[in-house]
Design an enzyme around this catalytic site. Structure first.
Site, PDB file in Angstrom:
ATOM      1  N   ASP A  70       5.372   7.863   1.874  1.00  0.00           N
ATOM      2  CA  ASP A  70       5.567   7.091   3.103  1.00  0.00           C
ATOM      3  C   ASP A  70       6.233   5.774   2.735  1.00  0.00           C
ATOM      4  OD1 ASP A  70       5.384   5.768   5.557  1.00  0.00           O
ATOM      5  OD2 ASP A  70       3.404   6.596   6.006  1.00  0.00           O
TER       6      ASP A  70
ATOM      7  N   LEU B 254       0.891   1.722  16.786  1.00  0.00           N
ATOM      8  CA  LEU B 254       2.108   1.549  15.996  1.00  0.00           C
ATOM      9  C   LEU B 254       2.777   2.914  15.931  1.00  0.00           C
ATOM     10  CD1 LEU B 254       0.350  -0.932  15.121  1.00  0.00           C
ATOM     11  CD2 LEU B 254       1.397  -0.705  12.859  1.00  0.00           C
ATOM     12  N   HIS B 255       3.877   3.065  16.639  1.00  0.00           N
ATOM     13  CA  HIS B 255       4.556   4.368  16.701  1.00  0.00           C
ATOM     14  C   HIS B 255       5.910   4.254  16.009  1.00  0.00           C
ATOM     15  CE1 HIS B 255       5.170   8.406  18.432  1.00  0.00           C
ATOM     16  NE2 HIS B 255       6.452   8.047  18.433  1.00  0.00           N
ATOM     17  N   SER B 256       6.111   5.067  14.989  1.00  0.00           N
ATOM     18  CA  SER B 256       7.388   5.070  14.276  1.00  0.00           C
ATOM     19  C   SER B 256       8.380   5.976  14.997  1.00  0.00           C
ATOM     20  CB  SER B 256       7.197   5.542  12.835  1.00  0.00           C
ATOM     21  OG  SER B 256       6.333   4.678  12.140  1.00  0.00           O
TER      22      SER B 256
ATOM     23  N   THR C 271      -4.757   5.653  16.435  1.00  0.00           N
ATOM     24  CA  THR C 271      -4.161   6.221  15.232  1.00  0.00           C
ATOM     25  C   THR C 271      -5.133   7.180  14.557  1.00  0.00           C
ATOM     26  OG1 THR C 271      -3.102   5.699  13.113  1.00  0.00           O
ATOM     27  CG2 THR C 271      -5.008   4.354  13.735  1.00  0.00           C
TER      28      THR C 271
ATOM     29  N   CYS D 194       6.625  18.413  14.447  1.00  0.00           N
ATOM     30  CA  CYS D 194       5.714  17.285  14.243  1.00  0.00           C
ATOM     31  C   CYS D 194       4.910  17.067  15.524  1.00  0.00           C
ATOM     32  CB  CYS D 194       6.493  16.019  13.865  1.00  0.00           C
ATOM     33  SG  CYS D 194       7.615  15.430  15.161  1.00  0.00           S
TER      34      CYS D 194
ATOM     35  N   GLY E  18      11.526   8.936  10.122  1.00  0.00           N
ATOM     36  CA  GLY E  18      11.253   9.759   8.947  1.00  0.00           C
ATOM     37  C   GLY E  18      10.364   9.082   7.925  1.00  0.00           C
TER      38      GLY E  18
ATOM     39  N   ARG F 232       7.296   3.491   5.038  1.00  0.00           N
ATOM     40  CA  ARG F 232       7.253   2.572   6.179  1.00  0.00           C
ATOM     41  C   ARG F 232       6.600   1.241   5.806  1.00  0.00           C
ATOM     42  NH1 ARG F 232       4.499   6.518  10.519  1.00  0.00           N
ATOM     43  NH2 ARG F 232       3.347   7.044   8.615  1.00  0.00           N
TER      44      ARG F 232
END
Length: 358
Positions: free
Chosen positions: A290, A214-216, A313, A229, A257, A292
């Site tokens: 966070d 899961l990549h934001s 992860t 980052c 973000g 998200r």
């Protein structure tokens, strides 16, 4: 219903209105204006309406302002009679906190409920604005909305945290550097928010745990090669590992973000330049550590036919959320890449305050 918008569509309209500085009406009985997009004319007009307007901010922002948050997660700051647009902006936006730390004394409301104010902040967050809004309670909200041609939404709908249904729109073959057997899937939520993507490598067996990440989205790291980052190296490292194994699924979630949007992320970066760490910067802005929603990733995986994953992860929260959403995580696969002199402090904060296993 005919051509009239349903509640989901009206909420999308409300988010767009707030982004443009247009007031929105909550049918619980209030008109709201996002602090970030407020202009002097509308502030002046609000003052002619009588009543007691307040500036609703989150408990996180209130803590920075030394304002009492009698409602816990929300503070209702009373608008002084001489409050100007710059005063509202300075209370909502921490950009000049160090230069002008004394904003008050700030009086806050303690009588009544803060449900309308929570709804106002929720809409501002959903619009990717600063989480602060002017709120003026109304006796007849529906009539006021009709008179001024404003979007009217139920307050409880603005506070609804149910995940919007995600619809697969299209998928097509996409040869990649890491694998010529690539395919890109596009998913669109019903609520008009950002689309999300799934990059499928090879032909993963749906009956076995798939290597997944899961990549934001990170515009600065993924596209510009930011050294603040480790997002870009993680994106490329995950895809490379999937290419080497010949199969995998990378979910590219548009939650820039940590879910606060690119503009607010850059505000956080500016605060970090003043000496605050990434968590402290988020809190000063009024956000949680966070923001998200990892349920989106679980829903996409299930829509694609995957019930179990080997999750790439360092974040145990992602593992826990997948499990709670019905996606089995048979293995957590570490992804430790991208450390450099510019992001050492950022990574240390992720480990110490967000529980990342680095």
């Amino acid at each position: 219903m005919g051509f009239s918008p349903d509640i989901t569509e009206r909420l999308a309209r409300a988010r767009a209105d707030l982004r443009m500085g247009v007031p929105v009406v909550l049918d619980g009985g209030a008109v709201i204006l996002a602090a970030e997009t407020l202009d002097a004319d509308r502030l002046a007009h609000l003052r002619t309406m009588g009543g007691t307007p307040v500036l609703a901010v989150t408990g996180r922002r209130a803590q920075t302002l030394k304002a009492r948050a009698y409602d816990g997660d929300v503070a209702r700051i009373l608008l002084p009679p001489d409050a100007t647009l710059s005063w509202v902006c300075s209370v909502a936006d921490p950009a000049d906190d160090l230069r002008a730390p004394m904003k008050g004394p700030l009086g806050t409301a303690r009588e009544g409920t803060a449900d309308l104010h929570r709804a106002a902040i929720a809409l501002a967050k959903a619009a990717r604005l600063l989480p602060a809004a002017l709120v003026l309670e109304l006796a007849d909200a529906a009539r006021f909305a009709r008179q001024h041609n404003l979007t009217l939404v139920p307050a409880d709908a603005a506070l609804d945290t149910d995940l919007s249904p995600l619809n697969p729109i299209i998928s097509a073959r996409l040869p990649l550097e890491v694998s010529e057997a690539g395919r890109l899937h596009i998913f669109r939520p019903d609520d008009g928010a950002e689309e999300h993507y799934a990059v499928e490598i090879g032909r993963p067996d749906r009956s076995n745990p798939v290597l997944s990440r899961l990549h934001s989205a990170c515009f600065t790291g993924d596209l510009l090669g930011s050294l603040k980052c480790d997002c870009g190296p993680q994106l490329r490292g995950a895809l490379a590992q999937m290419g080497e194994e010949g199969a995998g699924v990378l979910l590219y979630l548009n939650q820039e973000g940590r879910g606060i949007g690119l503009a607010n992320k850059m505000r956080a970066y500016s605060l970090q330049d003043q000496g605050f760490d990434t968590v402290e910067a988020n809190h000063r802005l009024g956000f949680e550590d966070d923001e998200r929603d990892f349920r989106i990733g679980a829903e996409i995986l299930k829509r694609m036919g995957f019930g179990a994953v080997r999750l790439l992860t360092n974040n145990p929260a992602k593992v826990a959320k997948m499990e709670s959403c019905g996606v089995s995580v048979t293995q957590r696969v570490p992804l430790k890449v991208g450390e450099n002199v510019h992001n050492y402090g950022y990574l240390a904060t992720k480990a110490a305050k967000s529980g990342h296993l680095l």
